[in-house]
Design an enzyme around this catalytic site. Structure first.
Site, PDB file in Angstrom:
ATOM      1  N   SER A  17      15.110  19.151 -25.930  1.00  0.00           N
ATOM      2  CA  SER A  17      15.792  20.447 -25.964  1.00  0.00           C
ATOM      3  C   SER A  17      16.798  20.520 -24.814  1.00  0.00           C
ATOM      4  O   SER A  17      16.425  20.624 -23.645  1.00  0.00           O
ATOM      5  CB  SER A  17      14.759  21.581 -25.838  1.00  0.00           C
ATOM      6  OG  SER A  17      15.410  22.785 -25.500  1.00  0.00           O
ATOM      7  N   SER A  18      18.066  20.463 -25.169  1.00  0.00           N
ATOM      8  CA  SER A  18      19.127  20.438 -24.146  1.00  0.00           C
ATOM      9  C   SER A  18      19.111  21.699 -23.294  1.00  0.00           C
ATOM     10  O   SER A  18      19.166  21.638 -22.059  1.00  0.00           O
ATOM     11  CB  SER A  18      20.489  20.285 -24.842  1.00  0.00           C
ATOM     12  OG  SER A  18      21.534  20.450 -23.939  1.00  0.00           O
ATOM     13  N   THR A  71      27.113  23.803 -27.093  1.00  0.00           N
ATOM     14  CA  THR A  71      26.730  25.194 -26.821  1.00  0.00           C
ATOM     15  C   THR A  71      25.647  25.341 -25.753  1.00  0.00           C
ATOM     16  O   THR A  71      25.434  26.442 -25.245  1.00  0.00           O
ATOM     17  CB  THR A  71      26.188  25.855 -28.106  1.00  0.00           C
ATOM     18  OG1 THR A  71      25.114  25.060 -28.600  1.00  0.00           O
ATOM     19  CG2 THR A  71      27.274  26.007 -29.149  1.00  0.00           C
ATOM     20  N   GLU A 115      24.069  18.121 -32.223  1.00  0.00           N
ATOM     21  CA  GLU A 115      25.164  19.092 -32.286  1.00  0.00           C
ATOM     22  C   GLU A 115      26.500  18.398 -32.009  1.00  0.00           C
ATOM     23  O   GLU A 115      27.503  18.653 -32.685  1.00  0.00           O
ATOM     24  CB  GLU A 115      24.935  20.226 -31.275  1.00  0.00           C
ATOM     25  CG  GLU A 115      26.062  21.247 -31.329  1.00  0.00           C
ATOM     26  CD  GLU A 115      26.010  22.262 -30.188  1.00  0.00           C
ATOM     27  OE1 GLU A 115      24.907  22.663 -29.786  1.00  0.00           O
ATOM     28  OE2 GLU A 115      27.090  22.632 -29.701  1.00  0.00           O
ATOM     29  N   HIS A 147      14.799  22.048 -31.773  1.00  0.00           N
ATOM     30  CA  HIS A 147      14.196  21.002 -30.949  1.00  0.00           C
ATOM     31  C   HIS A 147      12.923  21.503 -30.270  1.00  0.00           C
ATOM     32  O   HIS A 147      12.892  21.759 -29.071  1.00  0.00           O
ATOM     33  CB  HIS A 147      15.208  20.500 -29.909  1.00  0.00           C
ATOM     34  CG  HIS A 147      16.232  19.577 -30.491  1.00  0.00           C
ATOM     35  ND1 HIS A 147      17.448  19.329 -29.917  1.00  0.00           N
ATOM     36  CD2 HIS A 147      16.197  18.834 -31.627  1.00  0.00           C
ATOM     37  CE1 HIS A 147      18.123  18.460 -30.661  1.00  0.00           C
ATOM     38  NE2 HIS A 147      17.390  18.159 -31.708  1.00  0.00           N
ATOM     39  N   SER A 196      14.309  27.268 -27.934  1.00  0.00           N
ATOM     40  CA  SER A 196      13.591  26.814 -29.124  1.00  0.00           C
ATOM     41  C   SER A 196      12.072  26.836 -28.944  1.00  0.00           C
ATOM     42  O   SER A 196      11.334  26.403 -29.828  1.00  0.00           O
ATOM     43  CB  SER A 196      14.065  25.399 -29.505  1.00  0.00           C
ATOM     44  OG  SER A 196      14.145  24.579 -28.360  1.00  0.00           O
TER      45      SER A 196
HETATM   46 FE1  SF4 Z   1      22.665  29.140 -31.407  1.00  0.00          FE
HETATM   47 FE2  SF4 Z   1      20.450  29.369 -29.981  1.00  0.00          FE
HETATM   48 FE3  SF4 Z   1      21.706  27.008 -30.104  1.00  0.00          FE
HETATM   49 FE4  SF4 Z   1      22.734  29.057 -28.740  1.00  0.00          FE
HETATM   50  S1  SF4 Z   1      20.819  27.977 -28.276  1.00  0.00           S
HETATM   51  S2  SF4 Z   1      23.854  27.724 -30.153  1.00  0.00           S
HETATM   52  S3  SF4 Z   1      22.170  30.844 -30.019  1.00  0.00           S
HETATM   53  S4  SF4 Z   1      20.733  28.080 -31.795  1.00  0.00           S
END
Ligand code: SF4
Length: 315
Positions: free
Chosen positions: A228-229, A170, A132, A47, A272
Site C-alpha cells: 500500500s503506497s 495519487t 496505478e 491493496h 485501504s
Molecule cells: Fe482514490 Fe483513495 Fe486511491 Fe486516493 S487513495 S486515489 S481517494 S482510491
C-alpha cells in the site's frame, strides 16, 4: 505494574471514498440475486490483504491478468485503474467490465490523454511497477517517462525547450513530490502541470494527520499492507520526526519489544486498511496494560463517489 499508555489516534485514517466504492462494487456484484457465475477481479481490488481475503472468502476470484478470466464473464477493474491495452483485451474477450477505478485516478488518465494530444512530453512522478502508474503510463507510453524522486530530474533525456508537462501518482509523499516538481520547474521553465494536484485528498489528509501526532508520540504504528503506497508514505512522515514507525498488517504484527519504552503510541491506518484492524490494535495494546485513547482530527472528509456503471456485454 503495567505501564499506562496513551494512544494518539490520527484522523482521518482508514478507508477513503475510492476504496469504499471499490469494495462496495465487488460486494454488490457478489450479492446480486441473479448471480450464477464467479465475480472475477483483476489484481487486488485495493491493496489490503484482509480486504482481499475477506472478499475471496465470499466468492470473488482474484486474477493477475485477463487471460485467466473465461470469455463472457464479469470482471471488476481495481481501484488503481488499468491501461487502454487492458480495456482492449477485455473487449476482445467479450468480458462484462465493471470499472472500480477511483475517479481521482481516472482524472489523472484524462490529463495524460490531454497532455499527449497537445504534443507534450509527460513526466509521470510515481513508482514504476505500481499498478496505478502502469495504467496511467499506458495512456501515452511513447511520450511518458517515469521518475520517482528529484534526483532523477537531471538525467531526463528531454531537450530543453520541448513542450513538457508533469503528472503524479495519487498516493505519493506530499513533501517529496513538491521537491520533485520544483526541480522539474527549475530545469524546464516551460513545464505545465495538472489543473489541480494529482496527490489525492485522502493521501494528503492521512499524511497531515500522522504529521500532527508524530511529534507527540514515542512511536507510530500504521496499519496497512506492505504494497500500500499511501500507507508506506505515512510511515515515512512519522520517521522524519526521528521516532520509530512501523507498517503493520494487523495487531498480530506488533512486536512487544517495540513498546517497552513507549508511553505515547501514535496510531493510524492507510486508506485501504479497515477500521476494524485499528480497533484490533487498540485491543491488543489494552491486553498489555491500561490504555487511554485520544483522537486527533486534522480534517473532516465527506467525499463519496457514485457507484460505477457496468459496461460491456456478455458474448
Ligand atoms: Fe482514490 Fe483513495 Fe486511491 Fe486516493 S487513495 S486515489 S481517494 S482510491
Amino acid at each position: 505494574m503495567s505501564r499506562h499508555r496513551t494512544v494518539l489516534l490520527a484522523a482521518p485514517r482508514s478507508f477513503c471514498a475510492g476504496v469504499e466504492r471499490a469494495i462496495d462494487t465487488v460486494e454488490y456484484l457478489l450479492a446480486a440475486p441473479d448471480r450464477h457465475e464467479p465475480v472475477y477481479v483483476r489484481k487486488q481490488i485495493v491493496h489490503n490483504a484482509h480486504v482481499v481475503n475477506d472478499l475471496a472468502g465470499r466468492g470473488a476470484v482474484f486474477v493477475e491478468e485477463l487471460d485467466e478470466v473465461p470469455h463472457g464473464a464479469t470482471v471488476v477493474f481495481s481501484a488503481h485503474g488499468v491501461s487502454p491495452q487492458v480495456r482492449r483485451q477485455a473487449a476482445e474477450r467479450g468480458l462484462r467490465v465493471v470499472d472500480a477505478t477511483c475517479p481521482l485516478v481516472t482524472k489523472v488518465h484524462t490529463e495524460a490523454k490531454r497532455f499527449a494530444a497537445r504534443g507534450d512530453m509527460i513526466v509521470l512522478v510515481g513508482h514504476a511497477g505500481h499498478e496505478e502508474v502502469e495504467g496511467t503510463f499506458g495512456e501515452a507510453p511513447e511520450s511518458t517517462v517515469i521518475i520517482d524522486s528529484p534526483d532523477h530530474v537531471a538525467a531526463l533525456q528531454i531537450p530543453d525547450g520541448a513542450p513538457i508537462a508533469y503528472l503524479t501518482q495519487t498516493t505519493l509523499s506530499v513533501e517529496e513530490t513538491e521537491r520533485t516538481v520544483r526541480a522539474l520547474h527549475e530545469r524546464f521553465p516551460q513545464l505545465r502541470g495538472p489543473s489541480s494536484a494529482d496527490i489525492c485528498y485522502a493521501s494528503t489528509n492521512r499524511q497531515h494527520a500522522v504529521e500532527a501526532i508524530a511529534g507527540r508520540s514515542d512511536l507510530v504504528l500504521v496499519v496497512g499492507s506492505t504494497n500500500s503506497s499511501n500507507s508506506q508514505r505515512m510511515v515515512e512522515v512519522a520517521e522524519r520526526h526521528g521516532i520509530p514507525a512501523y507498517l503493520i498488517e494487523d495487531a498480530a504484527a506488533i512486536d512487544p519489544d517495540w513498546l517497552t519504552a513507549a508511553t505515547v503510541i501514535g496510531l493510524s491506518a492507510g486508506a485501504s486498511a479497515p477500521q476494524r484492524l485499528v480497533e484490533g490494535v487498540i485491543d491488543a495494546l489494552r491486553s498489555m496494560g491500561p490504555v487511554t485513547v485520544r483522537e486527533h482530527r486534522t480534517a473532516v472528509e465527506d467525499i463519496a463517489f457514485a457507484a460505477p456503471t457496468p459496461v460491456g456485454r456478455r458474448s
